[in-house]
Design a protein around this motif. Structure first.
Motif, PDB file in Angstrom:
ATOM      1  N   GLY A  47       0.800  -1.218   0.000  1.00  0.00           N
ATOM      2  CA  GLY A  47       0.000   0.000   0.000  1.00  0.00           C
ATOM      3  C   GLY A  47       0.829   1.263   0.000  1.00  0.00           C
ATOM      4  O   GLY A  47       0.532   2.211   0.727  1.00  0.00           O
ATOM      5  N   MET A  48       1.880   1.268  -0.805  1.00  0.00           N
ATOM      6  CA  MET A  48       2.795   2.406  -0.857  1.00  0.00           C
ATOM      7  C   MET A  48       2.965   2.860  -2.297  1.00  0.00           C
ATOM      8  O   MET A  48       2.558   2.159  -3.219  1.00  0.00           O
ATOM      9  N   GLU A  49       3.616   3.984  -2.439  1.00  0.00           N
ATOM     10  CA  GLU A  49       3.980   4.463  -3.765  1.00  0.00           C
ATOM     11  C   GLU A  49       5.417   4.948  -3.708  1.00  0.00           C
ATOM     12  O   GLU A  49       5.767   5.769  -2.865  1.00  0.00           O
ATOM     13  N   PHE A  50       6.254   4.405  -4.579  1.00  0.00           N
ATOM     14  CA  PHE A  50       7.661   4.793  -4.623  1.00  0.00           C
ATOM     15  C   PHE A  50       7.866   5.798  -5.745  1.00  0.00           C
ATOM     16  O   PHE A  50       7.302   5.651  -6.823  1.00  0.00           O
ATOM     17  N   ASP A  51       8.719   6.795  -5.488  1.00  0.00           N
ATOM     18  CA  ASP A  51       9.041   7.721  -6.569  1.00  0.00           C
ATOM     19  C   ASP A  51      10.202   7.121  -7.369  1.00  0.00           C
ATOM     20  O   ASP A  51      10.859   6.178  -6.915  1.00  0.00           O
ATOM     21  N   PRO A  52      10.446   7.635  -8.572  1.00  0.00           N
ATOM     22  CA  PRO A  52      11.486   7.051  -9.434  1.00  0.00           C
ATOM     23  C   PRO A  52      12.865   6.980  -8.775  1.00  0.00           C
ATOM     24  O   PRO A  52      13.607   6.019  -8.994  1.00  0.00           O
ATOM     25  N   GLU A  53      13.187   7.966  -7.961  1.00  0.00           N
ATOM     26  CA  GLU A  53      14.481   7.970  -7.280  1.00  0.00           C
ATOM     27  C   GLU A  53      14.584   6.805  -6.296  1.00  0.00           C
ATOM     28  O   GLU A  53      15.615   6.136  -6.212  1.00  0.00           O
ATOM     29  N   GLN A  54      13.507   6.562  -5.565  1.00  0.00           N
ATOM     30  CA  GLN A  54      13.484   5.439  -4.624  1.00  0.00           C
ATOM     31  C   GLN A  54      13.595   4.121  -5.373  1.00  0.00           C
ATOM     32  O   GLN A  54      14.351   3.225  -4.967  1.00  0.00           O
ATOM     33  N   MET A  55      12.857   3.997  -6.466  1.00  0.00           N
ATOM     34  CA  MET A  55      12.894   2.765  -7.255  1.00  0.00           C
ATOM     35  C   MET A  55      14.302   2.465  -7.752  1.00  0.00           C
ATOM     36  O   MET A  55      14.726   1.313  -7.768  1.00  0.00           O
ATOM     37  N   ALA A  56      15.008   3.493  -8.154  1.00  0.00           N
ATOM     38  CA  ALA A  56      16.363   3.318  -8.676  1.00  0.00           C
ATOM     39  C   ALA A  56      17.317   2.800  -7.599  1.00  0.00           C
ATOM     40  O   ALA A  56      18.297   2.113  -7.911  1.00  0.00           O
ATOM     41  N   GLN A  57      17.023   3.087  -6.343  1.00  0.00           N
ATOM     42  CA  GLN A  57      17.874   2.653  -5.235  1.00  0.00           C
ATOM     43  C   GLN A  57      17.572   1.230  -4.784  1.00  0.00           C
ATOM     44  O   GLN A  57      18.384   0.602  -4.108  1.00  0.00           O
ATOM     45  N   MET A  58      16.429   0.714  -5.163  1.00  0.00           N
ATOM     46  CA  MET A  58      15.983  -0.593  -4.679  1.00  0.00           C
ATOM     47  C   MET A  58      16.498  -1.716  -5.585  1.00  0.00           C
ATOM     48  O   MET A  58      15.785  -2.265  -6.402  1.00  0.00           O
ATOM     49  N   LYS A  59      17.769  -2.036  -5.409  1.00  0.00           N
ATOM     50  CA  LYS A  59      18.438  -2.993  -6.287  1.00  0.00           C
ATOM     51  C   LYS A  59      18.789  -4.320  -5.609  1.00  0.00           C
ATOM     52  O   LYS A  59      19.464  -5.152  -6.202  1.00  0.00           O
ATOM     53  N   ASP A  60      18.341  -4.477  -4.364  1.00  0.00           N
ATOM     54  CA  ASP A  60      18.582  -5.733  -3.657  1.00  0.00           C
ATOM     55  C   ASP A  60      17.571  -5.870  -2.526  1.00  0.00           C
ATOM     56  O   ASP A  60      16.825  -4.933  -2.235  1.00  0.00           O
ATOM     57  N   PHE A  61      17.539  -7.038  -1.922  1.00  0.00           N
ATOM     58  CA  PHE A  61      16.565  -7.304  -0.865  1.00  0.00           C
ATOM     59  C   PHE A  61      16.698  -6.298   0.272  1.00  0.00           C
ATOM     60  O   PHE A  61      15.708  -5.762   0.756  1.00  0.00           O
ATOM     61  N   ALA A  62      17.925  -6.033   0.710  1.00  0.00           N
ATOM     62  CA  ALA A  62      18.142  -5.147   1.858  1.00  0.00           C
ATOM     63  C   ALA A  62      17.618  -3.741   1.598  1.00  0.00           C
ATOM     64  O   ALA A  62      16.979  -3.140   2.467  1.00  0.00           O
ATOM     65  N   SER A  63      17.870  -3.206   0.410  1.00  0.00           N
ATOM     66  CA  SER A  63      17.409  -1.848   0.112  1.00  0.00           C
ATOM     67  C   SER A  63      15.893  -1.803  -0.053  1.00  0.00           C
ATOM     68  O   SER A  63      15.253  -0.814   0.319  1.00  0.00           O
ATOM     69  N   ILE A  64      15.315  -2.864  -0.574  1.00  0.00           N
ATOM     70  CA  ILE A  64      13.851  -2.933  -0.689  1.00  0.00           C
ATOM     71  C   ILE A  64      13.227  -2.947   0.706  1.00  0.00           C
ATOM     72  O   ILE A  64      12.311  -2.183   0.998  1.00  0.00           O
ATOM     73  N   LYS A  65      13.748  -3.800   1.569  1.00  0.00           N
ATOM     74  CA  LYS A  65      13.238  -3.899   2.935  1.00  0.00           C
ATOM     75  C   LYS A  65      13.367  -2.553   3.656  1.00  0.00           C
ATOM     76  O   LYS A  65      12.429  -2.087   4.312  1.00  0.00           O
ATOM     77  N   ALA A  66      14.517  -1.908   3.529  1.00  0.00           N
ATOM     78  CA  ALA A  66      14.755  -0.627   4.192  1.00  0.00           C
ATOM     79  C   ALA A  66      13.773   0.438   3.697  1.00  0.00           C
ATOM     80  O   ALA A  66      13.253   1.222   4.488  1.00  0.00           O
ATOM     81  N   MET A  67      13.501   0.458   2.404  1.00  0.00           N
ATOM     82  CA  MET A  67      12.596   1.452   1.837  1.00  0.00           C
ATOM     83  C   MET A  67      11.162   1.228   2.341  1.00  0.00           C
ATOM     84  O   MET A  67      10.460   2.177   2.648  1.00  0.00           O
ATOM     85  N   ILE A  68      10.751   0.000   2.444  1.00  0.00           N
ATOM     86  CA  ILE A  68       9.402  -0.309   2.916  1.00  0.00           C
ATOM     87  C   ILE A  68       9.263   0.022   4.400  1.00  0.00           C
ATOM     88  O   ILE A  68       8.224   0.484   4.838  1.00  0.00           O
ATOM     89  N   GLU A  69      10.320  -0.183   5.157  1.00  0.00           N
ATOM     90  CA  GLU A  69      10.272   0.095   6.592  1.00  0.00           C
ATOM     91  C   GLU A  69      10.194   1.582   6.913  1.00  0.00           C
ATOM     92  O   GLU A  69       9.761   1.956   7.987  1.00  0.00           O
ATOM     93  N   ARG A  70      10.603   2.432   5.999  1.00  0.00           N
ATOM     94  CA  ARG A  70      10.582   3.884   6.243  1.00  0.00           C
ATOM     95  C   ARG A  70       9.195   4.414   6.384  1.00  0.00           C
ATOM     96  O   ARG A  70       8.245   4.093   5.866  1.00  0.00           O
TER      97      ARG A  70
END
Length: 70
Positions: A47-70
């Motif tokens: 239930g979130m929306e990522f901006d293009p900059e965030q999407m570009a940073q999400m290149k592995d499991f750890a970064s995806i998890k960190a972005m969702i936790e924010r």
């Protein structure tokens, strides 16, 4: 949450071997099209929306998890 992310990654990337160490560099199926599909599925599931900059940073499991936790 971690299992949910991994399940989505496995399904979208069509790779049962995806794990918490998987990155866009180590997964053969993780191309630009699959990346967009992955972002879309994650947005819907959490239930979130990522901006293009965030999407570009999400290149592995750890970064995806960190972005969702924010």
């Amino acid at each position: 949450m971690e299992n949910k992310i991994l399940t989505i990654m496995k399904e979208v990337l069509d790779d049962p071997n995806v794990n918490s160490h998987t990155t866009s560099e180590t997964c053969e199926n993780w191309d630009s099209m699959h990346h967009l599909m992955l972002m879309s599925e994650l947005e819907e599931a959490f239930g979130m929306e990522f901006d293009p900059e965030q999407m570009a940073q999400m290149k592995d499991f750890a970064s995806i998890k960190a972005m969702i936790e924010r």
